[in-house]
Write a protein that holds these residues in place. Structure first.
Motif, PDB file in Angstrom:
ATOM      1  N   UNK A   4       0.839  -1.202   0.000  1.00 52.77           N
ATOM      2  CA  UNK A   4       0.000   0.000   0.000  1.00 52.77           C
ATOM      3  C   UNK A   4       0.878   1.258   0.000  1.00 52.77           C
ATOM      4  N   UNK A   5       1.955   1.257   0.761  1.00 54.29           N
ATOM      5  CA  UNK A   5       2.827   2.436   0.863  1.00 54.29           C
ATOM      6  C   UNK A   5       3.366   2.868  -0.492  1.00 54.29           C
ATOM      7  N   UNK A   6       3.771   1.881  -1.297  1.00 55.68           N
ATOM      8  CA  UNK A   6       4.470   2.218  -2.538  1.00 55.68           C
ATOM      9  C   UNK A   6       3.532   2.330  -3.735  1.00 55.68           C
ATOM     10  N   UNK A   7       2.232   2.074  -3.536  1.00 54.67           N
ATOM     11  CA  UNK A   7       1.321   2.116  -4.682  1.00 54.67           C
ATOM     12  C   UNK A   7       0.173   3.109  -4.531  1.00 54.67           C
TER      13      UNK A   7
ATOM     14  N   UNK B 134      11.391   8.259  -1.422  1.00 55.86           N
ATOM     15  CA  UNK B 134      11.718   9.201  -0.349  1.00 55.86           C
ATOM     16  C   UNK B 134      10.698   9.167   0.773  1.00 55.86           C
ATOM     17  N   UNK B 135       9.423   9.120   0.420  1.00 56.05           N
ATOM     18  CA  UNK B 135       8.372   9.097   1.433  1.00 56.05           C
ATOM     19  C   UNK B 135       8.437   7.816   2.262  1.00 56.05           C
TER      20      UNK B 135
ATOM     21  N   UNK C 104       9.191   7.612   6.315  1.00 55.57           N
ATOM     22  CA  UNK C 104       8.216   7.026   7.225  1.00 55.57           C
ATOM     23  C   UNK C 104       8.788   5.839   7.985  1.00 55.57           C
ATOM     24  N   UNK C 105       9.635   5.050   7.327  1.00 49.74           N
ATOM     25  CA  UNK C 105      10.294   3.950   8.033  1.00 49.74           C
ATOM     26  C   UNK C 105      11.149   4.478   9.176  1.00 49.74           C
TER      27      UNK C 105
ATOM     28  N   UNK D 125      10.445   3.417  13.061  1.00 47.19           N
ATOM     29  CA  UNK D 125      11.449   2.701  13.841  1.00 47.19           C
ATOM     30  C   UNK D 125      11.939   3.544  15.013  1.00 47.19           C
ATOM     31  N   UNK D 126      12.093   4.845  14.794  1.00 46.10           N
ATOM     32  CA  UNK D 126      12.517   5.734  15.888  1.00 46.10           C
ATOM     33  C   UNK D 126      11.518   5.697  17.038  1.00 46.10           C
TER      34      UNK D 126
END
Length: 382
Positions: free
Chosen positions: A125-128, A136-137, A141-142, A146-147
């Motif tokens: 879903x993130x990449x489409x 970049x987005x 977001x990753x 993770x932070x």
């Protein structure tokens, strides 16, 4: 390969809180785990393709799904939860690895019960569905996810980032709306690139990474006809990989007999007796309705010829290493009076299917004392 049994998963996850985050494939991961915690059966094709139902195998729908509008938009919500006397498993449907909704989920962890295991994946879903130039987005977001996860969860929590499984050449599914159908030819390659970014970054943050894309590269006959989802045998293998990885990270051996993912009757009518358990997770609200929602017949279980029902790439010699492995520590008695003192060390050769973890996590019992009721922002659960 050998898959874990009902007895093994019940013992390994005794007194544990498991959270699964992700899309429809992760929902099936949650369902297979919930089913295996109760009986030695496989998911049916109907159970695999159904979403948003009010109840699945004694779990409850907490938010979204049939409690609200059913759709295939990026703001679709579905929160499910299964609880027994000694197990708590929760699922959040997410379409983006970091968003306002994900922040609200993380706030649940910050102010509520801390999960012992988090199984997470978010990619397709993130990449489409958000940006054409997704790299970049997605990376940003990753980093944010993770932070914040590292800040909120205690050191003992085990976070497993699972890489996205291989897509077919021709795909169709709920996420594939007409506006993005032109991306289908490139999406397979985009997933591989996204897996590289996310896996490398997760490893940098010290998380455990399970490469399901690699594990299923020779098991494409277990992918369903929509080119995205997978059948019941594949999901039992995923469950086995995740639990073997968890056992390895905790330094626990699983000495009881394993069952084989191979020639078996997936839709078995066998019944298993489960003794009644006292409900430790009190004040849980279960929805009384048992209705089910079944969307259109988008995908079905593959027809599996007999020669393709084995996940082994090569015949492996029989292994008798479990004889020397110590048994599990006995389950806690007298109502969670004390945690186990130690667990037997994990034999490094016990599982060559499981990706190595960076650090050994301490195995502990989180519910040794009664905790006050805690309610997160997503309804009446803690």
């Amino acid at each position: 390969m050998k898959c874990v049994s009902h007895q093994q998963v019940s013992q390994l996850l005794h007194n544990k809180f498991i959270v699964v985050l992700g899309d429809s494939i992760q929902r099936s991961v949650y369902k297979d785990l919930v089913l295996l915690l109760q009986k030695e059966k496989y998911l049916t094709p109907r159970q695999l393709r159904t979403k948003g139902e009010m109840s699945f195998e004694q779990d409850c729908l907490v938010e979204g799904g049939r409690l609200s509008q059913m759709h295939n938009g990026t703001d679709y919500r579905e929160v499910r939860q299964f609880q027994s006397a000694h197990h708590l498993v929760r699922f959040y449907f997410v379409t983006r690895i970091y968003s306002r909704y994900m922040q609200s989920i993380l706030e649940d962890f910050r102010h509520g019960l801390k999960p012992d295991v988090v199984i997470v994946n978010s990619c397709v879903w993130d990449i489409s569905r958000y940006f054409s130039d997704w790299i970049g987005d997605y990376k940003e977001n990753l980093h944010k996810f993770f932070d914040e996860l590292h800040e909120i969860l205690p050191e003992e929590s085990l976070v497993i980032w699972s890489l996205t499984m291989p897509l077919g050449e021709r795909i169709r599914g709920g996420f594939l709306v007409p506006e993005i159908e032109h991306k289908t030819s490139q999406l397979r390659q985009d997933v591989i690139e996204a897996n590289f970014y996310s896996g490398t970054l997760a490893d940098t943050y010290g998380l455990d990474v399970l490469d399901l894309h690699f594990q299923f590269r020779f098991s494409l006959h277990h992918r369903t006809k929509d080119g995205v989802h997978w059948n019941a045998l594949a999901h039992r293998r995923i469950t086995s990989l995740l639990l073997q990885h968890t056992a390895q990270a905790w330094g626990v051996v699983m000495p009881c007999p394993l069952t084989t993912v191979g020639m078996c009757q997936v839709e078995s009518a066998s019944y298993y007796y489960d003794p009644p358990l006292t409900n430790y997770f009190t004040d849980m609200e279960r929805h009384p309705s048992k209705g089910r929602y079944c969307h259109s017949e988008e995908f079905f279980s593959d027809s599996l010829p007999s020669g393709y029902l084995n996940f082994e790439n090569k015949p492996q010699p029989p292994r008798y290493r479990y004889d020397a492995a110590g048994p599990y520590r006995p389950a806690l008695k007298n109502g969670f009076d004390r945690p186990p003192h130690r667990f037997e060390p994990y034999n490094d050769h016990d599982s060559h299917y499981v990706m190595r973890s960076r650090h050994t996590r301490h195995h502990y019992a989180p519910y040794t004392h009664h905790r006050p009721n805690q309610h997160g922002r997503h309804g009446g659960y803690h």
